[in-house]
Design a protein around this motif. Structure first.
Motif, PDB file in Angstrom:
ATOM      1  N   ILE A  14       0.838  -1.199   0.000  1.00 23.90           N
ATOM      2  CA  ILE A  14       0.000   0.000   0.000  1.00 23.90           C
ATOM      3  C   ILE A  14       0.870   1.245   0.000  1.00 23.90           C
ATOM      4  O   ILE A  14       0.570   2.231  -0.681  1.00 23.90           O
ATOM      5  N   SER A  15       1.960   1.199   0.734  1.00 22.85           N
ATOM      6  CA  SER A  15       2.896   2.316   0.762  1.00 22.85           C
ATOM      7  C   SER A  15       3.413   2.629  -0.646  1.00 22.85           C
ATOM      8  O   SER A  15       3.479   3.788  -1.049  1.00 22.85           O
ATOM      9  N   GLY A  16       3.773   1.593  -1.381  1.00 23.75           N
ATOM     10  CA  GLY A  16       4.239   1.797  -2.755  1.00 23.75           C
ATOM     11  C   GLY A  16       3.161   2.382  -3.646  1.00 23.75           C
ATOM     12  O   GLY A  16       3.431   3.269  -4.469  1.00 23.75           O
ATOM     13  N   LEU A  18       0.720   4.294  -2.675  1.00 25.32           N
ATOM     14  CA  LEU A  18       0.537   5.691  -2.299  1.00 25.32           C
ATOM     15  C   LEU A  18       1.607   6.580  -2.935  1.00 25.32           C
ATOM     16  O   LEU A  18       1.330   7.715  -3.336  1.00 25.32           O
ATOM     17  N   TRP A  19       2.834   6.069  -3.037  1.00 23.54           N
ATOM     18  CA  TRP A  19       3.882   6.839  -3.713  1.00 23.54           C
ATOM     19  C   TRP A  19       3.569   7.003  -5.197  1.00 23.54           C
ATOM     20  O   TRP A  19       3.819   8.050  -5.781  1.00 23.54           O
ATOM     21  N   LEU A  42      -0.312  12.146   1.364  1.00 22.30           N
ATOM     22  CA  LEU A  42       0.046  10.868   0.748  1.00 22.30           C
ATOM     23  C   LEU A  42       1.439  10.415   1.173  1.00 22.30           C
ATOM     24  O   LEU A  42       1.655   9.237   1.477  1.00 22.30           O
ATOM     25  N   ILE A  43       2.383  11.340   1.204  1.00 21.95           N
ATOM     26  CA  ILE A  43       3.756  10.985   1.582  1.00 21.95           C
ATOM     27  C   ILE A  43       3.823  10.551   3.045  1.00 21.95           C
ATOM     28  O   ILE A  43       4.447   9.532   3.376  1.00 21.95           O
ATOM     29  N   THR A  45       1.364   9.415   4.960  1.00 19.35           N
ATOM     30  CA  THR A  45       0.644   8.144   5.113  1.00 19.35           C
ATOM     31  C   THR A  45       1.460   6.982   4.558  1.00 19.35           C
ATOM     32  O   THR A  45       1.503   5.903   5.149  1.00 19.35           O
ATOM     33  N   SER A  46       2.119   7.216   3.441  1.00 21.14           N
ATOM     34  CA  SER A  46       2.944   6.182   2.836  1.00 21.14           C
ATOM     35  C   SER A  46       4.098   5.778   3.747  1.00 21.14           C
ATOM     36  O   SER A  46       4.385   4.585   3.909  1.00 21.14           O
ATOM     37  N   GLU A  47       4.765   6.747   4.321  1.00 26.57           N
ATOM     38  CA  GLU A  47       5.886   6.448   5.214  1.00 26.57           C
ATOM     39  C   GLU A  47       5.423   5.713   6.463  1.00 26.57           C
ATOM     40  O   GLU A  47       6.069   4.761   6.903  1.00 26.57           O
ATOM     41  N   ALA A  49       2.748   3.834   6.742  1.00 22.43           N
ATOM     42  CA  ALA A  49       2.365   2.483   6.332  1.00 22.43           C
ATOM     43  C   ALA A  49       3.596   1.615   6.085  1.00 22.43           C
ATOM     44  O   ALA A  49       3.627   0.441   6.465  1.00 22.43           O
ATOM     45  N   PHE A  50       4.632   2.192   5.463  1.00 19.50           N
ATOM     46  CA  PHE A  50       5.841   1.433   5.175  1.00 19.50           C
ATOM     47  C   PHE A  50       6.514   0.960   6.464  1.00 19.50           C
ATOM     48  O   PHE A  50       6.809  -0.228   6.619  1.00 19.50           O
TER      49      PHE A  50
END
Length: 82
Positions: A14-16, A18-19, A42-43, A45-47, A49-50
Motif C-alpha cells: 500500500i505504501s508503494g 501511495l507513492w 500521501l507521503i 501516510t505512505s511512510e 504504512a511502510f
C-alpha cells in the motif's frame, strides 16, 4: 506466513501504491494549495504504512524483500544466467 507478516507485506505494498498516487496529483483539477496538502498527506501516510509494515513483517522478511528489491542483485541474476 503469520497473519502479522501478511498485514505487514500488505502495508508495504500500500505504501508503494501511495507513492505512485503522488505522481497523479499534478493532473487533478484542484488548487495548488490543495495539491500540496494531498501530496503531503500521501507521503506521510505512505511512510507510516511502510514503517508499520516493516515492523509487523519482521526482521527476516524485511531483509528478504530488501534483498529482492536491490538492483545490484537484479544485475547479478542477469549476468549469472549466461
Amino acid at each position: 506466513m503469520r497473519a502479522n507478516s501478511k498485514l505487514g507485506v500488505l502495508l508495504v505494498l500500500i505504501s508503494g501504491l501511495l507513492w505512485v498516487a503522488v505522481l497523479a496529483v499534478p493532473f487533478l483539477a484542484v488548487t495548488v494549495a490543495t495539491k500540496a496538502a494531498i501530496v503531503t498527506s500521501l507521503i506521510v501516510t505512505s511512510e507510516v504504512a511502510f514503517w508499520l509494515g516493516i515492523l509487523l513483517a519482521g526482521k527476516e522478511l524485511a531483509q528478504r524483500y530488501r534483498r529482492m528489491l536491490n538492483p545490484y542483485y537484479w544485475w547479478q541474476r542477469v549476468t549469472n544466467r549466461h
